[in-house]
Design a protein around this motif. Structure first.
Motif, short mmCIF file in Angstrom:
data_model
loop_
_atom_site.label_atom_id
_atom_site.label_comp_id
_atom_site.label_asym_id
_atom_site.label_seq_id
_atom_site.Cartn_x
_atom_site.Cartn_y
_atom_site.Cartn_z
N LEU A 1 -4.82 7.93 4.27
CA LEU A 1 -5.36 6.72 4.27
C LEU A 1 -4.57 5.60 5.35
CD1 LEU A 1 -5.48 6.13 0.34
CD2 LEU A 1 -7.14 7.35 1.88
N GLY A 2 -3.71 6.30 6.20
CA GLY A 2 -3.60 5.94 7.53
C GLY A 2 -2.45 4.95 7.48
N GLY A 3 -1.50 5.20 6.47
CA GLY A 3 -0.19 4.41 6.33
C GLY A 3 0.75 4.48 7.56
N ALA A 4 0.89 5.91 7.97
CA ALA A 4 1.77 6.11 8.97
C ALA A 4 1.29 5.60 10.34
CB ALA A 4 2.22 7.41 9.08
N SER A 5 -0.04 5.76 10.50
CA SER A 5 -0.82 5.13 11.76
C SER A 5 -0.56 3.81 11.82
CB SER A 5 -2.13 5.81 11.81
OG SER A 5 -2.89 5.15 10.83
N ARG A 6 -0.57 2.99 10.79
CA ARG A 6 -0.52 1.65 10.94
C ARG A 6 1.16 1.24 11.03
NH1 ARG A 6 -4.80 1.96 7.07
NH2 ARG A 6 -3.34 2.19 5.43
N LEU B 1 0.85 -1.17 0.04
CA LEU B 1 0.05 -0.06 0.16
C LEU B 1 0.79 1.38 0.10
CD1 LEU B 1 -2.84 -1.21 2.71
CD2 LEU B 1 -3.08 -0.93 0.29
N THR B 2 2.29 0.98 0.20
CA THR B 2 2.90 2.34 0.47
C THR B 2 2.94 3.45 -0.73
OG1 THR B 2 4.91 1.31 -0.40
CG2 THR B 2 4.56 1.35 2.07
N ALA B 3 2.58 3.08 -1.89
CA ALA B 3 2.27 4.09 -2.95
C ALA B 3 1.23 5.01 -2.62
CB ALA B 3 2.42 3.30 -4.58
N ILE B 4 0.27 4.70 -2.09
CA ILE B 4 -0.87 5.51 -2.05
C ILE B 4 -1.11 5.82 -0.41
CG2 ILE B 4 -2.22 4.76 -3.87
CD1 ILE B 4 -4.11 3.22 -2.01
N ASP B 5 -0.70 4.88 0.73
CA ASP B 5 -0.98 5.37 1.92
C ASP B 5 -0.08 5.99 2.94
OD1 ASP B 5 0.63 3.32 2.75
OD2 ASP B 5 -0.66 2.08 3.92
N GLU B 6 1.03 6.33 1.94
CA GLU B 6 2.17 7.19 2.63
C GLU B 6 2.22 8.53 1.69
OE1 GLU B 6 4.07 6.93 5.42
OE2 GLU B 6 4.22 4.65 5.69
N PHE B 7 1.09 9.48 1.83
CA PHE B 7 0.84 10.55 1.02
C PHE B 7 1.78 11.86 1.26
CE2 PHE B 7 -3.16 13.17 -0.75
CZ PHE B 7 -2.31 13.93 -1.48
N HIS B 8 2.86 11.41 1.24
CA HIS B 8 4.01 12.72 1.49
C HIS B 8 5.29 12.17 0.65
CE1 HIS B 8 3.94 9.87 4.58
NE2 HIS B 8 5.35 9.61 4.32
N VAL B 9 6.12 13.29 0.46
CA VAL B 9 7.40 13.30 -0.25
C VAL B 9 8.26 12.17 0.56
CG1 VAL B 9 9.50 14.57 -0.91
CG2 VAL B 9 7.20 15.63 -0.99
N ARG B 10 9.04 11.38 -0.17
CA ARG B 10 9.62 10.10 0.36
C ARG B 10 8.87 8.97 1.01
NH1 ARG B 10 13.48 12.36 4.03
NH2 ARG B 10 14.45 10.53 3.96
N GLY B 11 7.45 9.13 0.89
CA GLY B 11 6.95 8.18 1.17
C GLY B 11 7.28 7.43 2.75
N ALA B 12 7.13 6.05 2.70
CA ALA B 12 7.70 5.33 3.70
C ALA B 12 8.97 5.55 4.43
CB ALA B 12 7.36 3.66 3.44
N ALA B 13 10.04 5.82 3.55
CA ALA B 13 11.49 6.08 4.21
C ALA B 13 11.19 7.29 5.36
CB ALA B 13 12.35 6.47 3.02
N LEU C 1 -4.97 7.87 -8.20
CA LEU C 1 -6.08 7.47 -7.45
C LEU C 1 -6.79 8.28 -6.65
CD1 LEU C 1 -4.89 3.77 -6.87
CD2 LEU C 1 -6.47 4.49 -8.42
N LEU C 2 -5.89 9.05 -5.86
CA LEU C 2 -6.55 10.18 -4.85
C LEU C 2 -6.58 11.56 -5.58
CD1 LEU C 2 -4.80 7.90 -3.02
CD2 LEU C 2 -4.82 9.65 -1.47
N LEU C 3 -5.83 11.54 -6.37
CA LEU C 3 -5.61 13.08 -6.97
C LEU C 3 -6.17 13.45 -8.40
CD1 LEU C 3 -2.60 14.19 -5.39
CD2 LEU C 3 -4.69 15.08 -4.69
N GLY C 4 -6.65 12.21 -9.07
CA GLY C 4 -6.91 12.21 -10.40
C GLY C 4 -6.06 12.68 -11.47
N GLU C 5 -6.88 12.95 -12.83
CA GLU C 5 -5.80 13.11 -13.75
C GLU C 5 -4.88 14.19 -13.66
OE1 GLU C 5 -8.36 13.69 -17.03
OE2 GLU C 5 -9.37 11.69 -16.97
N GLY C 6 -5.22 14.95 -12.69
CA GLY C 6 -4.09 16.22 -12.53
C GLY C 6 -2.85 15.93 -12.06
N PHE C 7 -2.70 14.67 -11.36
CA PHE C 7 -1.77 14.40 -10.39
C PHE C 7 -0.28 14.56 -11.24
CE2 PHE C 7 1.50 11.07 -8.96
CZ PHE C 7 1.66 11.88 -7.65
#
Ligand SMILES: C[S@@+](CC[C@H](N)C(=O)[O-])C[C@H]1O[C@@H](n2cnc3c(N)ncnc32)[C@H](O)[C@@H]1O
Length: 284
Positions: A81-86, A45-57, A249-255
């Motif tokens: 989407l709760g990646g960091a909380s999990r 899930l990390t490609a979407i549930d870590e919605f910040h620069v550099r993701g899980a790292a 998936l979260l931000l649509g075609e403008g991503f």
């Protein structure tokens, strides 16, 4: 604990993160990316549930700066989407409550946590960061990643966070802040135009937190790491094409345009990235 009424939210921010059919699109995209939604692993899930620069790292780095103890009660404000909380719940063996102004994101955060078998340790509530539906001194740790750029009334945000933290409790954050390079190019992943964007400078944020009674424990400018990560990511997507499972998936075609501007804003010094930990004085 739930607010009795729909919290007041700036319409531009609410509209930016609104995504009513997100659950079905996420499940379909998982299948398209050859992942099994019925046997999900956190790393799927990390490609979407870590919605910040550099993701899980970036999440792992900030958590390491905390020198955390097990058993804390943690609040993740603007949890997405709760990646960091999990991740924090697994790392610290603790309960985490996530709040987000987006009911769509909270719904998907719950769905993903159920599929990962984590519903007994993470919970998600729709709530405004400026009116947290909790009593005073309820939490040991408040965790924030990429939230404050959507919040205009920053003194109210940090007053509210301080209110829900116990004496000695900590605030850990990873934020996008204004840089010396001037106004940002829009759209960006947090706002389609300036009506949803409120960037503080590093100096202003430090001053504000001190005024609100927080003591600094850790402050690290990670702009360079973010810039390098973004360059590698953009290069990879140019070479390999777009993955079916990503933040579009979260931000649509403008991503793609948002991601391009994010890189440009970093390169031109219009935004900076900071990881920090602050503390409420123990004798407060
Ligand atoms: C860029 S996303 C980051 C999500 C998550 N922290 C992460 O890093 O994966 C910003 C999040 O802040 C939430 N948000 C913005 N303004 C908010 C507010 N006033 N109260 C609560 N959540 C808010 C948005 O709905 C969105 O989920």
């Amino acid at each position: 604990m739930m607010p009795a009424h729909e919290p007041m939210r700036p319409a531009a921010v609410a509209g930016h993160y609104s995504s009513p059919d997100l659950e079905s699109r996420v499940l379909a995209a998982l299948v398209a990316a050859e992942k099994n939604p019925d046997q999900l692993r956190p790393e799927d899930l990390t490609a979407i549930d870590e919605f910040h620069v550099r993701g899980a790292a970036a999440t792992q780095e900030l958590a390491a700066a905390l020198e955390p103890a097990p058993g804390l009660l943690v609040l993740d404000v603007g949890c997405g989407l709760g990646g960091a909380s999990r991740y924090l719940s697994r790392l610290l063996d603790c309960h985490v409550i996530g709040v987000d102004q987006s009911s769509d994101y909270c719904h998907v955060a719950r769905m993903l946590s159920e599929r990962l078998g984590m519903s007994d340790r993470v919970a998600y509530l729709q709530a405004d960061a400026l009116e947290l539906p909790f009593g005073d001194a309820a939490f040991d740790l408040v965790w924030i990643q990429h939230l404050s750029m959507n919040i205009e009334d920053k003194p109210k945000l940090y007053r509210e966070i301080r209110r829900v933290l116990k004496p000695g409790g900590r605030l850990a954050f990873y934020e996008i802040l204004a840089g010396p390079g001037g106004e940002v190019h829009f759209p960006v992943p947090w706002a389609r135009d300036p009506s949803a964007s409120f960037l503080a400078s590093q100096e202003d944020l430090r001053r504000l937190l001190t005024e609100e009674g927080f003591q600094p424990l850790f402050w690290q400018d990670v702009t360079k790491d973010g810039l390098e990560w973004f360059r590698r990511r953009q290069q990879k997507s140019r070479e390999g094409g777009a993955s079916p499972f990503g933040l579009h998936l979260l931000l649509g075609e403008g991503f793609p345009a948002m991601a391009g501007n994010q890189l440009r804003n970093l390169e031109e010094g219009r935004i900076t990235l900071v990881e920090a930990v602050f503390q409420v004085p123990p004798d407060n």
